[in-house]
Design an enzyme around this catalytic site. Structure first.
Site, PDB file in Angstrom:
ATOM      1  N   ASN A   1       0.924  -1.270  -0.128  1.00 24.21           N
ATOM      2  CA  ASN A   1      -0.060   0.045   0.106  1.00 24.21           C
ATOM      3  C   ASN A   1       0.741   1.253   0.052  1.00 24.21           C
ATOM      4  OD1 ASN A   1      -3.017  -0.347   0.295  1.00 24.21           O
ATOM      5  ND2 ASN A   1      -2.345  -1.419   2.100  1.00 24.21           N
TER       6      ASN A   1
ATOM      7  N   ASP B   1      -5.599  -5.717   2.191  1.00 22.63           N
ATOM      8  CA  ASP B   1      -6.915  -6.194   2.226  1.00 22.63           C
ATOM      9  C   ASP B   1      -6.907  -7.772   1.795  1.00 22.63           C
ATOM     10  OD1 ASP B   1      -8.399  -3.946   3.492  1.00 22.63           O
ATOM     11  OD2 ASP B   1      -8.714  -3.078   1.380  1.00 22.63           O
TER      12      ASP B   1
ATOM     13  N   LYS C   1      11.155 -17.286  -8.345  1.00 21.85           N
ATOM     14  CA  LYS C   1      10.714 -16.192  -9.098  1.00 21.85           C
ATOM     15  C   LYS C   1       9.792 -16.597 -10.180  1.00 21.85           C
ATOM     16  CE  LYS C   1      12.600 -12.372 -11.041  1.00 21.85           C
ATOM     17  NZ  LYS C   1      13.960 -11.607 -11.955  1.00 21.85           N
TER      18      LYS C   1
ATOM     19  N   PRO D   1      -6.523 -10.769   7.537  1.00 16.24           N
ATOM     20  CA  PRO D   1      -7.462 -10.693   8.630  1.00 16.24           C
ATOM     21  C   PRO D   1      -7.422  -9.142   8.726  1.00 16.24           C
ATOM     22  CG  PRO D   1      -5.167 -11.286   9.174  1.00 16.24           C
ATOM     23  CD  PRO D   1      -5.186 -11.502   7.808  1.00 16.24           C
ATOM     24  N   ASP D   2      -8.718  -8.791   9.336  1.00 14.19           N
ATOM     25  CA  ASP D   2      -9.118  -7.325   9.818  1.00 14.19           C
ATOM     26  C   ASP D   2      -8.417  -6.997  10.967  1.00 14.19           C
ATOM     27  OD1 ASP D   2     -10.220  -4.568  10.515  1.00 14.19           O
ATOM     28  OD2 ASP D   2     -11.428  -4.896   8.434  1.00 14.19           O
ATOM     29  N   ILE D   3      -7.505  -6.501  11.411  1.00  8.50           N
ATOM     30  CA  ILE D   3      -6.774  -6.249  12.741  1.00  8.50           C
ATOM     31  C   ILE D   3      -7.626  -5.462  13.490  1.00  8.50           C
ATOM     32  CG2 ILE D   3      -4.715  -5.339  13.953  1.00  8.50           C
ATOM     33  CD1 ILE D   3      -3.284  -5.847  11.208  1.00  8.50           C
TER      34      ILE D   3
ATOM     35  N   PHE E   1      -8.543   4.468  11.210  1.00  8.61           N
ATOM     36  CA  PHE E   1      -8.563   5.448  10.198  1.00  8.61           C
ATOM     37  C   PHE E   1      -9.637   5.160   8.969  1.00  8.61           C
ATOM     38  CE2 PHE E   1      -5.269   7.104  12.803  1.00  8.61           C
ATOM     39  CZ  PHE E   1      -4.867   8.279  12.219  1.00  8.61           C
TER      40      PHE E   1
ATOM     41  N   LYS F   1     -17.733   2.334   8.441  1.00  4.57           N
ATOM     42  CA  LYS F   1     -16.821   1.626   9.172  1.00  4.57           C
ATOM     43  C   LYS F   1     -16.820   1.592  10.626  1.00  4.57           C
ATOM     44  CE  LYS F   1     -13.600   1.902   5.407  1.00  4.57           C
ATOM     45  NZ  LYS F   1     -12.382   2.689   4.699  1.00  4.57           N
TER      46      LYS F   1
ATOM     47  N   LYS G   1     -17.247  -1.919  12.152  1.00  5.34           N
ATOM     48  CA  LYS G   1     -16.181  -2.482  12.910  1.00  5.34           C
ATOM     49  C   LYS G   1     -16.306  -2.248  14.214  1.00  5.34           C
ATOM     50  CE  LYS G   1     -13.010  -2.041   9.058  1.00  5.34           C
ATOM     51  NZ  LYS G   1     -11.471  -2.113   8.624  1.00  5.34           N
TER      52      LYS G   1
HETATM   53  O1  C5P Z   1     -11.732  -1.475   5.981  1.00  4.99           O
HETATM   54  P1  C5P Z   1     -10.612  -0.505   5.658  1.00  4.99           P
HETATM   55  O2  C5P Z   1      -9.357  -1.032   5.118  1.00  4.99           O
HETATM   56  O3  C5P Z   1     -10.895   0.891   4.854  1.00  4.99           O
HETATM   57  O4  C5P Z   1     -10.332   0.265   7.310  1.00  4.99           O
HETATM   58  C1  C5P Z   1      -9.331   1.227   7.772  1.00  4.99           C
HETATM   59  C2  C5P Z   1      -9.096   0.879   9.170  1.00  4.99           C
HETATM   60  O5  C5P Z   1      -8.987  -0.503   9.304  1.00  4.99           O
HETATM   61  C3  C5P Z   1      -7.690   1.338   9.048  1.00  4.99           C
HETATM   62  O6  C5P Z   1      -7.766   1.919  10.698  1.00  4.99           O
HETATM   63  C4  C5P Z   1      -6.715   0.311   9.181  1.00  4.99           C
HETATM   64  O7  C5P Z   1      -5.405   0.479   9.941  1.00  4.99           O
HETATM   65  C5  C5P Z   1      -7.575  -0.902   9.626  1.00  4.99           C
HETATM   66  N1  C5P Z   1      -7.468  -2.093   9.059  1.00  4.99           N
HETATM   67  C6  C5P Z   1      -6.951  -3.286   9.619  1.00  4.99           C
HETATM   68  N2  C5P Z   1      -6.442  -4.392   9.402  1.00  4.99           N
HETATM   69  C7  C5P Z   1      -7.182  -4.636   7.651  1.00  4.99           C
HETATM   70  C8  C5P Z   1      -7.571  -3.362   7.134  1.00  4.99           C
HETATM   71  C9  C5P Z   1      -7.863  -2.376   7.666  1.00  4.99           C
HETATM   72  O8  C5P Z   1      -6.632  -3.143  10.889  1.00  4.99           O
HETATM   73  N3  C5P Z   1      -6.890  -5.848   7.483  1.00  4.99           N
END
Ligand code: C5P
Length: 411
Positions: free
Chosen positions: A207, A276, A286, A302-304, A320, A334, A338
């Site tokens: 990113n 994501d 390679k 995973p969404d942390i 954020f 969000k 979340k």
């Molecule tokens: O869903 P989105 O990626 O737009 O959400 C952004 C927020 O979620 C940010 O705070 C980012 O650090 C957190 N995030 C996360 N793990 C992910 C994707 C996003 O903690 N896999």
């Protein structure tokens, strides 16, 4: 704040009078201790005029020692700052050698020590200097900078002393952690920077993120007296003073490191730009370009942030939302999806957001919002942390009520 300002023999010493003025403008008492080689670059007369105190340089000056001995000076200091700090003084402090007044004070003080290195970029990148930097950081000595850019020797690279204003601000952040901060006694976990999801041994998906915002948040939280744990993806900026940094690469590593430290956290701030998706399989060799088109199968990371907010006893959780369009709509979605306490929404693109030094943001919570105009990320981070601290304390004050109800009652 009482500051012993050590000045060593680098060309950047010409900026020392300006640094003294910036420190004094903030109310500090500044006692200058010069090394013999510093006297080649800046005059005692100028420094005495701006500091308002006689300059100390000689360990064997009987008269000065009688007025305030080197041990008394070491005790007097709330912070020992060395700016500019040469490769030589870094090496001396590492070794414990104390042939002069400044290095003797470094050995004898219990105050925090901060160094603002300044040297030619080859000297800075020399393995000896880098190993000394690492040792000093491990011992808790704060390394401020150096910056990158054109150097007095005519070359370009890392090794420029930070600007006096930046050094003065950083030193005052060290000083706040003495029982006056809004987050005294709290633990704050921050994620920052990008993640890297490997495709094969030489390629990855990432990113656009410099980590500047997350690092500024970590620095601002530490300045408010918090114990800060920073889980950082790969970035090229140095660790904020006093912050415990855990470097990671992938989203899964960031997830694991976050959950290792989250049990003790009072506040979680997710500033990282986490991938994501990651490649479903990482090729061992390679990938060769055999075909005109190619395809990589991706699976969700995973969404942390969501996973922390879903814990049975979650910390005060702040996310954020960096968006290119419909910023507020997406951020509100969000916030509720979340189950966050707050979300910091910002428009990215043009001259805002990723990789820039400035940022603007709107902070949203249930039934509330606050807008912050474009400002330096360090200033914005300070304001954001103040707002987060205020809402965190309000949620704590409301005892055992569910968090989201508390926020809506308060606001
Ligand atoms: O869903 P989105 O990626 O737009 O959400 C952004 C927020 O979620 C940010 O705070 C980012 O650090 C957190 N995030 C996360 N793990 C992910 C994707 C996003 O903690 N896999």
């Amino acid at each position: 704040m009482n500051i012993v300002l050590g000045i060593t023999g680098g060309i950047a010493a010409y900026k020392a009078p300006d640094l003294v003025r910036r420190l004094r403008e903030r109310g500090a008492e500044v006692q200058i201790v010069m090394t013999a080689s510093a006297e080649e670059f800046v005059t005692e007369t100028a420094l005495q005029a701006v500091s308002g105190r006689p300059i100390r340089s000689n360990l064997w000056d009987k008269e000065a020692e009688a007025a305030m001995s080197h041990i008394e000076l070491a005790r007097w200091a709330d912070v020992v700052l060395i700016a500019p700090a040469t490769a030589e003084v870094m090496a001396r402090i590492v070794s414990g050698a104390a042939p002069d007044l400044l290095t003797t004070i470094c050995l004898a003080t219990e105050a925090p020590i901060a160094l603002a290195p300044a040297m030619n970029h080859v000297m800075w990148n020399n393995p000896a200097t880098q190993s000394n930097r690492e040792i000093l950081e491990k011992r808790g000595i704060h390394i401020l900078g150096p910056g990158t850019g054109s150097q007095a020797c005519g070359e370009t690279g890392a090794g420029r002393m930070l600007e006096p204003e930046t050094i003065a601000a950083a030193v005052f952040e060290l000083g706040v952690g003495k029982g006056e901060g809004l987050l005294e006694g709290s633990t704050v976990v921050v994620t920052a920077g990008p993640t890297r999801e490997p495709i094969d041994p030489v390629r990855y998906i990432t990113n656009r993120s410099s980590g500047k915002m997350g690092y500024a948040i970590a620095r601002a939280a530490a300045a408010q007296g918090a114990n800060v744990v920073l889980i950082s993806g790969p970035v090229s900026i140095s660790a904020p003073p006093g912050v415990e940094v855990h470097p990671v690469n992938t989203a899964q590593e960031m997830f694991d490191a976050t959950h290792q430290h989250i049990a003790n956290a009072d506040i979680f701030i997710a500033a990282a730009a986490v991938a994501d998706y990651r490649p479903a399989a990482v090729e061992k060799q390679k990938i060769k370009k055999k075909h005109e088109t190619s395809r990589i199968d991706l699976v969700r990371c995973p969404d942390i942030l969501a996973s922390v907010a879903a814990l049975p006893r979650p910390p005060f959780t702040v996310g954020f939302a960096a968006e290119t369009e419909k910023v507020e709509d997406y951020a509100r979605l969000k916030l509720s999806a979340k189950k966050l306490n707050m979300i910091i929404a910002n428009q990215v693109g043009d001259d805002l957001g990723f990789d820039h030094d400035d940022n603007a943001a709107s902070v949203l919570w249930n039934n509330g919002r606050k807008d912050f105009p474009k400002a330096a990320k360090s200033d914005l981070a300070r304001d954001l942390v103040e707002l987060i601290a205020e809402h965190f304390h309000a949620s704590r004050g409301a005892d055992t009520e569910p968090r989201l109800t508390v926020i809506s009652n308060k606001d």
